[in-house]
Design an enzyme around this catalytic site. Structure first.
Site, PDB file in Angstrom:
ATOM      1  N   ARG A   1      44.074  52.831  53.616  1.00  0.00           N
ATOM      2  CA  ARG A   1      44.187  51.893  52.501  1.00  0.00           C
ATOM      3  C   ARG A   1      45.441  52.196  51.709  1.00  0.00           C
ATOM      4  O   ARG A   1      46.012  53.287  51.793  1.00  0.00           O
ATOM      5  CB  ARG A   1      42.947  51.924  51.620  1.00  0.00           C
ATOM      6  CG  ARG A   1      42.702  53.240  50.905  1.00  0.00           C
ATOM      7  CD  ARG A   1      41.355  53.241  50.195  1.00  0.00           C
ATOM      8  NE  ARG A   1      41.332  52.434  49.006  1.00  0.00           N
ATOM      9  CZ  ARG A   1      40.506  51.381  48.837  1.00  0.00           C
ATOM     10  NH1 ARG A   1      39.646  51.032  49.760  1.00  0.00           N
ATOM     11  NH2 ARG A   1      40.531  50.694  47.725  1.00  0.00           N
TER      12      ARG A   1
ATOM     13  N   GLU B   1      34.824  40.550  49.274  1.00  0.00           N
ATOM     14  CA  GLU B   1      33.602  40.292  48.533  1.00  0.00           C
ATOM     15  C   GLU B   1      34.037  39.543  47.272  1.00  0.00           C
ATOM     16  O   GLU B   1      34.910  40.032  46.551  1.00  0.00           O
ATOM     17  CB  GLU B   1      33.014  41.650  48.154  1.00  0.00           C
ATOM     18  CG  GLU B   1      31.527  41.711  48.136  1.00  0.00           C
ATOM     19  CD  GLU B   1      31.046  43.081  47.704  1.00  0.00           C
ATOM     20  OE1 GLU B   1      31.664  44.101  48.083  1.00  0.00           O
ATOM     21  OE2 GLU B   1      30.042  43.120  46.986  1.00  0.00           O
TER      22      GLU B   1
ATOM     23  N   LYS C   1      38.417  47.366  42.245  1.00  0.00           N
ATOM     24  CA  LYS C   1      38.061  46.169  41.482  1.00  0.00           C
ATOM     25  C   LYS C   1      37.228  46.533  40.263  1.00  0.00           C
ATOM     26  O   LYS C   1      37.375  45.944  39.204  1.00  0.00           O
ATOM     27  CB  LYS C   1      37.281  45.194  42.378  1.00  0.00           C
ATOM     28  CG  LYS C   1      38.192  44.285  43.190  1.00  0.00           C
ATOM     29  CD  LYS C   1      37.392  43.256  43.961  1.00  0.00           C
ATOM     30  CE  LYS C   1      37.071  43.746  45.338  1.00  0.00           C
ATOM     31  NZ  LYS C   1      36.310  42.805  46.156  1.00  0.00           N
TER      32      LYS C   1
HETATM   33  P1  ATP Z   1      37.497  47.454  45.819  1.00  0.00           P
HETATM   34  O1  ATP Z   1      37.098  48.859  46.137  1.00  0.00           O
HETATM   35  O2  ATP Z   1      38.735  47.326  45.026  1.00  0.00           O
HETATM   36  O3  ATP Z   1      36.383  46.621  45.295  1.00  0.00           O
HETATM   37  P2  ATP Z   1      36.907  46.537  48.382  1.00  0.00           P
HETATM   38  O4  ATP Z   1      37.336  47.232  49.599  1.00  0.00           O
HETATM   39  O5  ATP Z   1      35.514  46.716  47.992  1.00  0.00           O
HETATM   40  O6  ATP Z   1      37.900  46.861  47.209  1.00  0.00           O
HETATM   41  P3  ATP Z   1      36.713  43.946  49.500  1.00  0.00           P
HETATM   42  O7  ATP Z   1      36.676  42.655  48.800  1.00  0.00           O
HETATM   43  O8  ATP Z   1      35.496  44.402  50.204  1.00  0.00           O
HETATM   44  O9  ATP Z   1      37.181  44.998  48.431  1.00  0.00           O
HETATM   45  O10 ATP Z   1      37.974  44.046  50.450  1.00  0.00           O
HETATM   46  C1  ATP Z   1      38.397  43.076  51.351  1.00  0.00           C
HETATM   47  C2  ATP Z   1      39.314  43.719  52.345  1.00  0.00           C
HETATM   48  O11 ATP Z   1      40.439  44.292  51.695  1.00  0.00           O
HETATM   49  C3  ATP Z   1      38.610  44.834  53.097  1.00  0.00           C
HETATM   50  O12 ATP Z   1      38.844  44.656  54.470  1.00  0.00           O
HETATM   51  C4  ATP Z   1      39.223  46.079  52.569  1.00  0.00           C
HETATM   52  O13 ATP Z   1      39.270  47.070  53.539  1.00  0.00           O
HETATM   53  C5  ATP Z   1      40.619  45.625  52.141  1.00  0.00           C
HETATM   54  N1  ATP Z   1      41.136  46.448  51.068  1.00  0.00           N
HETATM   55  C6  ATP Z   1      40.576  46.680  49.863  1.00  0.00           C
HETATM   56  N2  ATP Z   1      41.293  47.555  49.153  1.00  0.00           N
HETATM   57  C7  ATP Z   1      42.362  47.896  49.919  1.00  0.00           C
HETATM   58  C8  ATP Z   1      43.483  48.781  49.766  1.00  0.00           C
HETATM   59  N3  ATP Z   1      43.667  49.496  48.663  1.00  0.00           N
HETATM   60  N4  ATP Z   1      44.367  48.863  50.776  1.00  0.00           N
HETATM   61  C9  ATP Z   1      44.208  48.140  51.896  1.00  0.00           C
HETATM   62  N5  ATP Z   1      43.188  47.309  52.114  1.00  0.00           N
HETATM   63  C10 ATP Z   1      42.259  47.181  51.146  1.00  0.00           C
HETATM   64 MG    MG Z   2      33.976  46.162  49.384  1.00  0.00          MG
END
Ligand code: ATP
Ligand code: MG
Length: 614
Positions: free
Chosen positions: A309, A64, A319
């Site tokens: 994760r 995102e 984020k």
């Molecule tokens: P955040 O919670 O930090 O905003 P998010 O999961 O909302 O992270 P996205 O931009 O939706 O962020 O993530 C893109 C991809 O990265 C998704 O497929 C997500 O599962 C993966 N991802 C995000 N954080 C992690 C993590 N700590 N370990 C492994 N994969 C991750």
């Molecule tokens: Mg997300």
């Protein structure tokens, strides 16, 4: 940095994991062998007319664009792009920009840079731009109407509170909405009114019609479209209704002919809805009036798989929380070298290969665990050990005066004489190559570390104290004679005599035995540098666990700035160039503040030894 070459035997050289086993199984039984690919994402008709897909698998990385990517995303990038590379597939970079409020092109660009910098590429023949989920809004709308017509969705006009109350909880089944039994025609009319802006934000939603008593709360008629008057960065004001993430995501995967949709464990409970939705959109339904709807998406649909994760000790990977550090000015920005963002890690001295090595080393599992921060640092150390040029730097300098220099070098000019010295820049140069040399000079005055002199040495101390001999690394053996102090007792100069004919690398230089060689930098050719000594950003290994306020565990000493003296070979470091400051650790020339106040700037990347948890 380029993508490493594909393995000739798919996946064979890598340690196996459950994702590799699933892919290898799918490849061997031909689960996706019938897929076609029209060169761009699209519905069933779009792909049906196209040739068979030459990509054996399709994965995707779908961030995102609402913040900078962090080390957890790096894991996900390495997994998704790595699997595609290893199995003759393609990995799509897709901006999941279905939420109109939070996206920004600054983030879009930073994500593109981060994926490229990590060494990966999403481009495929005829297609170099990343995909954007918002390009599929038109299709998503059509899919929603199809669900309504087939009796799988309805417009609910309950208030948000009513909906929440009627959803039930883990121990209590939900209650059907009074709007659940409306006819398809009524629902369609209402949904079109929603689209046409005839209703207030939040006054009604479109819900999937599944089962209000399902033990999985995500299956209790989840909302799939909401009214939201917001200008979208891509589609502007075209839409005042937006799909919910859980509805949009499976459709995005299916339009792009993704085979293996890999996400983190928190989406496990969403998988039944993912499958439910794609099944409804691939199948066809005969309506009472004789029309047939559905068949919108090609079969077989993608499947979702979840992995744990990344949780890293002393690090936060949300984020939203990272944004708070930036906006509250706890750090200098997203690229502060203490940040676990990819831009921060890069500025700290991390390399693409160190992060790839890290992703490989931690592996892919199905259960959550904490990875020790030292594992990440170990990967960087391992990468820099053989590539970073060596150099001497004095971080806490005191002057050392060689009191007999004038006599010993009288024939060469006495006090002002500078003797050229050199050392190899790499202890283990690549096979068949010679290590590049570093050049510097020794003269009457040199800088040494303050801690290398002790008036009254503790037991076992081998460095400078009156009467002891040491080697100035790459220079001469010297014998300490004492020191001068100011009124407060602070040492102002260390005094020593140079032992003639002991220069490193000259015949007979080893006849005078010493127990220590100390690092130093010449007063004549040493260069002042700003060195930023970074430490962990948090003092708590789990700064935000259990809802803790992570701000409270910020380490007040996570940055100390010192003015150091560095040998001349370091003075012209290029931005981003990595070095080992002998005995101190690995440092990187800052890529943002390359020079400040006329001084080159270096960041501590990682110490020489693991000092974590000690
Ligand atoms: P955040 O919670 O930090 O905003 P998010 O999961 O909302 O992270 P996205 O931009 O939706 O962020 O993530 C893109 C991809 O990265 C998704 O497929 C997500 O599962 C993966 N991802 C995000 N954080 C992690 C993590 N700590 N370990 C492994 N994969 C991750
Ligand atoms: Mg997300």
């Amino acid at each position: 940095m380029s993508t490493p070459p594909p393995d000739s035997t798919p996946g064979a050289t890598k340690p196996s994991n459950f994702l590799r086993q699933i892919i290898e199984h799918d490849l061997s039984v031909g689960t996706y062998a019938s897929r076609r690919w029209a060169g761009s994402p699209g519905d069933a008709a779009h792909h049906a007319a196209a040739p068979p897909d030459t990509a054996k698998i399709r994965t995707r990385f779908p961030p995102e664009p609402n913040g900078y990517l962090h080390v957890g995303h790096a894991k996900s990038i390495c997994i998704n792009f790595g699997l595609a590379r290893d199995y003759g597939g393609v990995c799509h970079l897709r901006f999941d920009d279905t939420n109109p409020e939070k996206e920004d092109t600054e983030y879009v660009n930073s994500i593109i840079d981060a994926v490229r910098w990590l060494g990966f590429d999403w481009s495929q023949p005829g297609n170099t731009a990343p995909y954007q989920a918002s390009d599929y809004f038109g299709f998503m709308y059509r899919a929603a109407e199809t669900l309504i017509e087939a009796g799988h969705a309805y417009v609910d006009e309950q208030t948000a509170e009513q909906m929440r109350a009627n959803r039930g909880d883990f121990g209590k089944p939900g209650v059907d909405s009074p709007f659940r039994s409306r006819t398809a025609a009524e629902n369609l009319a209402r949904f079109r009114e929603m689209r046409d802006g005839l209703h207030e934000d939040g006054s009604m939603v479109l819900r999937a019609k599944i089962d209000m008593a399902s033990p999985n709360i995500n299956m209790r008629d989840p909302a799939i479209y909401r009214i939201r008057r917001a200008t979208h960065h891509n589609t502007g004001d075209t839409w005042c209704i937006y799909p919910m993430y859980t509805f949009a995501h499976p459709i995005e995967d299916a339009l792009e002919q993704i085979t293996h949709s890999i996400c983190t464990l928190e989406f496990e409970d969403q998988r039944p809805f993912y499958d439910w939705l794609l099944e409804r959109l691939t199948e066809t339904t005969a309506l009472p009036d004789g029309r047939v709807v559905g068949g919108l998406l090609s079969a077989p649909p993608p499947r979702q798989y979840e992995f744990a994760r990344l949780n890293l000790t002393y690090v936060i990977t949300s984020k939203r929380k990272l944004a708070q550090l930036v906006y509250d000015r706890k750090v200098s920005g997203w690229d502060d070298p203490r940040m676990p963002t990819i831009v921060g890690l890069r500025r700290r001295g991390y390399t693409p290969s160190s992060l790839q090595l890290f992703a490989e080393r931690i592996g892919v599992t199905k259960s959550d665990s904490w990875i020790d921060y030292s594992t990440l640092e170990g990967c960087l150390r391992e990468d820099l050990e053989n590539t970073a040029h060596r150099g001497m730097a004095v971080l806490n300098p005191v002057k050392l005066v060689l009191t007999n220099w004038d006599e010993v070098f009288a024939a060469q000019g006495g006090a002002s004489y500078l003797e050229p010295c050199s050392l190899p820049a790499l202890p283990h140069p690549p096979e068949g190559t010679e290590a590049p040399a570093r050049h510097f000079t020794i003269g009457k005055e040199v800088w040494i570390e303050r801690e290398d002199y002790e008036e009254a040495p503790p037991k076992g101390y081998k460095r400078l104290y009156p009467g002891n001999k040491v080697r100035l690394k790459g220079g001469y053996v010297i014998e300490c004679t004492g020191a001068t102090q100011d009124a407060s007792g602070t040492i102002t100069q260390v005094l020593a005599t140079v032992v003639p004919d002991t220069k490193s690398g000259t015949p007979g230089s080893e006849t005078v035995k010493v127990k220590a060689a100390i690092t130093w930098v010449g007063v004549a050719d040493g260069v002042r540098a700003e060195v930023r000594m970074y430490d962990r950003l948090f003092n708590d290994a789990h700064p935000d666990a259990g809802g803790k306020d992570f701000i409270e565990s910020l380490n007040p000493n996570s940055l100390k700035v010192v003015t150091a003296l560095v040998e001349p070979s370091l003075a012209n470091a290029l931005p981003d160039q990595k070095f080992q400051f002998e005995r101190h650790g690995y440092f990187v020339a800052d890529r943002v503040d390359h020079v400040t106040g006329g001084k080159p700037v270096f960041n501590l990347a990682v110490g020489l030894k693991d000092s974590w948890g000690k």
